[in-house]
Design a protein around this motif. Structure first.
Motif, PDB file in Angstrom:
ATOM      1  N   ALA A   1       3.711   0.270 -11.481  1.00 15.41           N
ATOM      2  CA  ALA A   1       2.602   1.192 -11.690  1.00 15.41           C
ATOM      3  C   ALA A   1       3.029   2.533 -11.101  1.00 15.41           C
ATOM      4  O   ALA A   1       3.264   2.634  -9.891  1.00 15.41           O
TER       5      ALA A   1
ATOM      6  N   GLU B   1       0.829  -1.192   0.000  1.00 14.65           N
ATOM      7  CA  GLU B   1       0.000   0.000   0.000  1.00 14.65           C
ATOM      8  C   GLU B   1       0.863   1.241   0.000  1.00 14.65           C
ATOM      9  O   GLU B   1       1.881   1.324   0.675  1.00 14.65           O
ATOM     10  N   ASN B   2       0.456   2.236  -0.760  1.00 18.00           N
ATOM     11  CA  ASN B   2       1.211   3.474  -0.796  1.00 18.00           C
ATOM     12  C   ASN B   2       0.912   4.315   0.428  1.00 18.00           C
ATOM     13  O   ASN B   2      -0.066   4.125   1.117  1.00 18.00           O
TER      14      ASN B   2
ATOM     15  N   ARG C   1       3.658   3.119  -7.230  1.00 18.76           N
ATOM     16  CA  ARG C   1       2.560   2.706  -6.360  1.00 18.76           C
ATOM     17  C   ARG C   1       2.443   1.196  -6.240  1.00 18.76           C
ATOM     18  O   ARG C   1       1.802   0.688  -5.338  1.00 18.76           O
ATOM     19  N   TRP C   2       3.049   0.501  -7.180  1.00 17.75           N
ATOM     20  CA  TRP C   2       3.145  -0.957  -7.086  1.00 17.75           C
ATOM     21  C   TRP C   2       4.348  -1.418  -7.882  1.00 17.75           C
ATOM     22  O   TRP C   2       4.630  -0.885  -8.945  1.00 17.75           O
TER      23      TRP C   2
ATOM     24  N   ASP D   1       2.565   6.739 -10.632  1.00 19.82           N
ATOM     25  CA  ASP D   1       1.547   7.784 -10.622  1.00 19.82           C
ATOM     26  C   ASP D   1       2.060   9.052 -11.303  1.00 19.82           C
ATOM     27  O   ASP D   1       3.222   9.116 -11.724  1.00 19.82           O
TER      28      ASP D   1
ATOM     29  N   ARG E   1      -3.642  -5.708  -9.131  1.00 18.74           N
ATOM     30  CA  ARG E   1      -2.801  -4.671  -8.560  1.00 18.74           C
ATOM     31  C   ARG E   1      -2.872  -3.370  -9.358  1.00 18.74           C
ATOM     32  O   ARG E   1      -2.919  -2.285  -8.790  1.00 18.74           O
TER      33      ARG E   1
ATOM     34  N   SER F   1      -6.148  -1.669  -8.719  1.00 12.07           N
ATOM     35  CA  SER F   1      -6.177  -1.089  -7.374  1.00 12.07           C
ATOM     36  C   SER F   1      -5.488   0.276  -7.357  1.00 12.07           C
ATOM     37  O   SER F   1      -5.991   1.241  -6.772  1.00 12.07           O
ATOM     38  N   VAL F   2      -4.323   0.369  -8.004  1.00 10.00           N
ATOM     39  CA  VAL F   2      -3.604   1.642  -8.073  1.00 10.00           C
ATOM     40  C   VAL F   2      -4.414   2.667  -8.857  1.00 10.00           C
ATOM     41  O   VAL F   2      -4.528   3.830  -8.457  1.00 10.00           O
TER      42      VAL F   2
ATOM     43  N   ILE G   1      -2.000   6.985 -14.585  1.00 14.54           N
ATOM     44  CA  ILE G   1      -1.154   5.911 -14.092  1.00 14.54           C
ATOM     45  C   ILE G   1      -0.455   5.263 -15.287  1.00 14.54           C
ATOM     46  O   ILE G   1      -1.083   4.971 -16.301  1.00 14.54           O
TER      47      ILE G   1
ATOM     48  N   GLU H   1      -7.416   3.959  -6.818  1.00 15.93           N
ATOM     49  CA  GLU H   1      -7.011   4.909  -5.787  1.00 15.93           C
ATOM     50  C   GLU H   1      -6.666   6.267  -6.396  1.00 15.93           C
ATOM     51  O   GLU H   1      -7.000   7.311  -5.835  1.00 15.93           O
ATOM     52  N   HIS H   2      -6.004   6.233  -7.542  1.00 16.05           N
ATOM     53  CA  HIS H   2      -5.656   7.491  -8.216  1.00 16.05           C
ATOM     54  C   HIS H   2      -6.902   8.264  -8.615  1.00 16.05           C
ATOM     55  O   HIS H   2      -6.990   9.482  -8.406  1.00 16.05           O
TER      56      HIS H   2
END
Length: 205
Positions: free
Chosen positions: A155, A38-39, A163-164, A157, A178, A181-182, A73, A185-186
């Motif tokens: 991944a 997790e970031n 972020r991953w 940003d 994954r 998910s990133v 992303i 969130e972005h």
């Protein structure tokens, strides 16, 4: 400072400073299903601006340039055409790329530092690649993110923050989960930022 020195420094700070975290652009986040993936809000990217890489005319890819990072992303796969694990990853990566193709705000690119564009085009077609292919001939992007083995999946940003990160022959489901998910969130952060700007504007009025 290399990655190993940075990680050691972070560990020392955590012991001496009660959990102070120091992160720099390009520090990896391990997969996926652990808390370490997790970031955090403490991360900060560099202010050097994006890195421009050369894209290659190949199936699903056009000749030109691509900025990393950009406004969304960026899902980057660093690979080597002579790497056995990279060849083994390709079927899973092809499936993952097909499932991610319609995601808004996502740039998908595979990057290598090796071989000529002509050789890469043949390799790309042989292994069913159909998204953006890029050549990092001067290793600017690879060095920025300290890529020393293959394959590596990132991944990134818009601030250039990873972020991953993962590496090796990953299953398509894991890759998609994954990256999505990133991306989610972005997009949520973008909505929150827009809401805050709207509220600030209303207060000013």
């Amino acid at each position: 400072m290399n990655r190993r020195e940075l990680v050691a420094g972070v560990a020392s700070l955590g012991v001496l400073g009660g959990g102070l975290v120091a992160l720099q652009r390009g520090v990896p986040f391990q997969d996926g299903d652990s808390a370490g993936a997790e970031n955090t809000d403490e991360e900060e990217g560099d202010d050097d601006g994006p890195i421009e890489i050369e894209t290659i005319e190949a199936r699903g890819s056009e000749a030109g340039t691509l900025d990393v990072p950009n406004d969304g992303i960026t899902f980057v796969t660093f690979f080597s055409p002579v790497c056995h694990r990279c060849r083994s990853l390709m079927p899973n990566l092809v499936e993952a790329q097909e499932r991610l193709a319609d995601e808004d705000g996502l740039t998908r690119v595979s990057v290598t530092t090796q071989q000529s564009p002509e050789q890469l085009r043949d390799w790309w077609e042989e292994h069913d690649g159909h998204w953006t292919l890029a050549h990092d001939d001067d290793r600017t992007l690879s060095d920025e993110y300290e890529v020393v083995s293959h394959p590596v999946l990132l991944a990134i940003d818009p601030d250039g923050i990873v972020r991953w990160e993962d590496e090796g022959v990953l299953e398509a489901d894991r890759i998609v989960r994954r990256v999505e998910s990133v991306l989610e969130e972005h997009l949520e952060n973008d909505v929150e930022t827009d809401d805050e700007e709207t509220n600030d504007g209303n207060e000013t009025d």
